[in-house]
Design an enzyme around this catalytic site. Structure first.
Site, PDB file in Angstrom:
ATOM      1  N   SER A 133      27.321  44.617  41.121  1.00 27.46           N
ATOM      2  CA  SER A 133      28.247  44.539  41.920  1.00 27.46           C
ATOM      3  C   SER A 133      29.510  45.266  42.129  1.00 27.46           C
ATOM      4  O   SER A 133      29.993  44.957  43.355  1.00 27.46           O
ATOM      5  CB  SER A 133      28.644  43.472  41.556  1.00 27.46           C
ATOM      6  OG  SER A 133      29.773  43.551  40.585  1.00 27.46           O
ATOM      7  N   GLU A 145      38.896  35.974  26.116  1.00 24.01           N
ATOM      8  CA  GLU A 145      38.245  37.064  26.362  1.00 24.01           C
ATOM      9  C   GLU A 145      39.418  37.647  27.744  1.00 24.01           C
ATOM     10  O   GLU A 145      39.577  36.757  27.890  1.00 24.01           O
ATOM     11  CB  GLU A 145      36.933  37.115  27.878  1.00 24.01           C
ATOM     12  CG  GLU A 145      36.139  38.459  28.239  1.00 24.01           C
ATOM     13  CD  GLU A 145      35.903  37.783  29.201  1.00 24.01           C
ATOM     14  OE1 GLU A 145      34.759  38.408  29.173  1.00 24.01           O
ATOM     15  OE2 GLU A 145      35.546  37.496  30.463  1.00 24.01           O
ATOM     16  N   ALA A 186      37.998  41.608  43.082  1.00 23.53           N
ATOM     17  CA  ALA A 186      36.799  41.137  41.991  1.00 23.53           C
ATOM     18  C   ALA A 186      37.361  39.659  42.477  1.00 23.53           C
ATOM     19  O   ALA A 186      36.275  38.518  42.290  1.00 23.53           O
ATOM     20  CB  ALA A 186      37.432  40.895  40.722  1.00 23.53           C
ATOM     21  N   GLU A 188      35.867  38.954  45.621  1.00 18.04           N
ATOM     22  CA  GLU A 188      34.599  38.750  45.529  1.00 18.04           C
ATOM     23  C   GLU A 188      33.614  37.683  44.337  1.00 18.04           C
ATOM     24  O   GLU A 188      32.846  37.091  45.186  1.00 18.04           O
ATOM     25  CB  GLU A 188      33.553  40.280  44.882  1.00 18.04           C
ATOM     26  CG  GLU A 188      32.290  40.359  44.644  1.00 18.04           C
ATOM     27  CD  GLU A 188      31.955  40.200  43.088  1.00 18.04           C
ATOM     28  OE1 GLU A 188      30.575  39.722  43.912  1.00 18.04           O
ATOM     29  OE2 GLU A 188      32.037  39.490  42.647  1.00 18.04           O
TER      30      GLU A 188
HETATM   31  P1  0O2 Z   1      35.134  32.233  35.466  1.00 15.41           P
HETATM   32  O1  0O2 Z   1      34.965  31.600  34.331  1.00 15.41           O
HETATM   33  O2  0O2 Z   1      34.456  31.317  36.520  1.00 15.41           O
HETATM   34  O3  0O2 Z   1      35.923  33.344  35.895  1.00 15.41           O
HETATM   35  P2  0O2 Z   1      27.671  37.045  32.575  1.00 15.41           P
HETATM   36  O4  0O2 Z   1      26.474  37.177  31.321  1.00 15.41           O
HETATM   37  O5  0O2 Z   1      27.969  38.921  33.428  1.00 15.41           O
HETATM   38  O6  0O2 Z   1      27.814  36.601  33.216  1.00 15.41           O
HETATM   39  P3  0O2 Z   1      28.767  38.402  29.742  1.00 15.41           P
HETATM   40  O7  0O2 Z   1      28.458  38.898  30.060  1.00 15.41           O
HETATM   41  O8  0O2 Z   1      29.355  36.769  28.877  1.00 15.41           O
HETATM   42  O9  0O2 Z   1      29.035  37.579  31.584  1.00 15.41           O
HETATM   43  O10 0O2 Z   1      30.918  38.209  30.356  1.00 15.41           O
HETATM   44  P4  0O2 Z   1      31.046  39.067  31.379  1.00 15.41           P
HETATM   45  O11 0O2 Z   1      30.369  39.643  32.957  1.00 15.41           O
HETATM   46  O12 0O2 Z   1      31.208  40.902  30.078  1.00 15.41           O
HETATM   47  O13 0O2 Z   1      32.465  38.360  31.567  1.00 15.41           O
HETATM   48  C1  0O2 Z   1      32.182  37.489  32.757  1.00 15.41           C
HETATM   49  C2  0O2 Z   1      33.540  37.749  33.019  1.00 15.41           C
HETATM   50  O14 0O2 Z   1      34.022  39.086  34.336  1.00 15.41           O
HETATM   51  C3  0O2 Z   1      33.298  36.435  34.588  1.00 15.41           C
HETATM   52  O15 0O2 Z   1      33.621  35.697  34.473  1.00 15.41           O
HETATM   53  C4  0O2 Z   1      33.733  37.389  35.359  1.00 15.41           C
HETATM   54  O16 0O2 Z   1      35.403  36.731  35.212  1.00 15.41           O
HETATM   55  C5  0O2 Z   1      34.211  38.878  35.457  1.00 15.41           C
HETATM   56  N1  0O2 Z   1      32.801  39.454  36.233  1.00 15.41           N
HETATM   57  C6  0O2 Z   1      31.677  39.993  35.573  1.00 15.41           C
HETATM   58  N2  0O2 Z   1      31.102  40.102  36.107  1.00 15.41           N
HETATM   59  C7  0O2 Z   1      31.629  40.099  37.579  1.00 15.41           C
HETATM   60  C8  0O2 Z   1      31.235  40.324  39.114  1.00 15.41           C
HETATM   61  O17 0O2 Z   1      30.135  40.763  39.452  1.00 15.41           O
HETATM   62  N3  0O2 Z   1      32.285  39.856  40.037  1.00 15.41           N
HETATM   63  C9  0O2 Z   1      33.176  39.177  39.780  1.00 15.41           C
HETATM   64  N4  0O2 Z   1      33.900  38.775  40.660  1.00 15.41           N
HETATM   65  N5  0O2 Z   1      33.871  38.948  38.534  1.00 15.41           N
HETATM   66  C10 0O2 Z   1      32.984  39.452  37.500  1.00 15.41           C
HETATM   67  P5  0O2 Z   1      32.934  34.109  34.880  1.00 15.41           P
HETATM   68  O18 0O2 Z   1      31.286  33.914  34.225  1.00 15.41           O
HETATM   69  O19 0O2 Z   1      32.581  34.459  36.545  1.00 15.41           O
HETATM   70  O20 0O2 Z   1      33.835  32.881  34.782  1.00 15.41           O
END
Ligand code: 0O2
Ligand code: 0O2
Length: 267
Positions: A115, A140, A152, A155
């Site tokens: 992204s 986290e 972020a 987005e």
């Molecule tokens: P919230 O509660 O809305 O903040 P995944 O399988 O990719 O969903 P994973 O591997 O468990 O997740 O965790 P990752 O990707 O390390 O971290 C997840 C969190 O990182 C997300 O929380 C976001 O806060 C942030 N994040 C990760 N990818 C993106 C992205 O492409 N754009 C934005 N804006 N934030 C991202 P959540 O799930 O959104 O929860």
């Protein structure tokens, strides 16, 4: 999952978020006092919404009785920094803490997401003292620059609005915007480095001037009047020309004359 008392389930996570927020805000205050510059700009925190927990559990295939180990970001802390270098400094400080345990790290700065998302994530195990004893909860910690956070935040809100079916052209433009945000970070880092270099150069120049002038003063003290006057004339000329390497050489020559004067004074 039905019948779960969500208030009770989320309570230790809420406690972890509140405690960690206080700790990182205190870290900011302490570093600002010690070093006049804090690598932390501001800190926020949240517990994940119940609907997001359920969606993520479904997506990752986490059983309802495994949420506390299967979902790592129910407790989330976000630390915003001015510069990319600060992120690594903060990550280093977190690694040495004894009030939490590192589980693993995800470097989405080097390995940014498709992204365009960039941030440094650290998953930790944090012990909270509940009424019934200690409970380890996963949290986290996301560490990012102000520019990464700007991108972020927007987005995330757009993705929410479009329910993850962003039109392709928007997706591409967002990715480009992420590159622009990172370019801004890189540019700010290089401007900061230039300012730091200019400060160092200014300090070095003032040091060389005082070294030369103090040396000339010492030569008068050792009664080397003619030599001191010649050095003074040379100093005036080099200072006029802003020739700092020349002034550095002059300060060294003056030092040698002082040593000679001392030796002949002793013999
Ligand atoms: P919230 O509660 O809305 O903040 P995944 O399988 O990719 O969903 P994973 O591997 O468990 O997740 O965790 P990752 O990707 O390390 O971290 C997840 C969190 O990182 C997300 O929380 C976001 O806060 C942030 N994040 C990760 N990818 C993106 C992205 O492409 N754009 C934005 N804006 N934030 C991202 P959540 O799930 O959104 O929860
Ligand atoms: P101050 O001294 O007022 O800045 P809280 O429980 O209120 O302490 P919470 O729930 O995380 O903290 O609140 P929120 O709204 O998420 O914001 C956390 C802190 O980050 C708040 O400061 C905000 O002022 C600060 N903040 C949010 N966005 C920005 C931003 O874009 N730039 C800067 N510099 N600060 C921001 P505090 O903790 O209330 O303290």
């Amino acid at each position: 999952m039905d019948g779960r008392d969500w208030g009770l389930f989320l309570q230790p996570y809420e406690q972890a978020v509140e405690e960690l927020k206080v700790k990182f805000k205190t870290m900011r205050t302490e570093l600002k006092l010690r070093e006049a510059y804090a690598p932390i700009e501001f800190v926020t925190g949240r517990t994940k919404r119940i609907s997001s927990i359920l969606e993520k559990a479904k997506r990752l295939g986490v059983a309802s009785d495994q949420l506390d180990t299967g979902i790592e970001d129910i407790a989330g802390i976000r630390i915003m920094c001015q510069f990319v270098d600060d992120i690594h400094r903060v990550a280093g400080l977190i690694r040495t803490r004894r009030d939490l345990q590192l589980v693993y790290e995800k470097d989405y700065i080097t390995n940014y997401k498709d992204s365009g998302y960039r941030s440094y994530h650290i998953i930790v195990k944090y012990p909270v003292q509940t009424a019934l004893g200690y409970k380890d909860v996963l949290a986290e910690i996301q560490i990012r620059t102000l520019a990464m956070n700007f991108w972020a935040t927007i987005e995330h809100s757009l993705n929410y609005k479009f329910k993850e079916s962003l039109p392709d052209d928007v997706r591409i433009r967002l990715k480009k915007a992420a590159e622009a945000a990172f370019h801004l970070d890189t540019e700010m880092t290089s401007i900061r480095q230039e300012i730091l270099d200019a400060q160092t150069e200014f300090e070095e120049q003032s040091n060389v001037v005082s070294r030369a002038l103090n040396g000339i003063q010492d030569l008068y003290f050792y009664n080397r009047v003619r030599e001191a006057a010649q050095f003074q004339m040379k100093f005036n000329e080099l200072f006029e020309q802003e020739d700092y390497p020349g002034l550095n050489g002059l300060a060294t020559d003056i030092g040698i004359s002082i040593s000679k004067a001392k030796r002949s004074g002793q013999s």
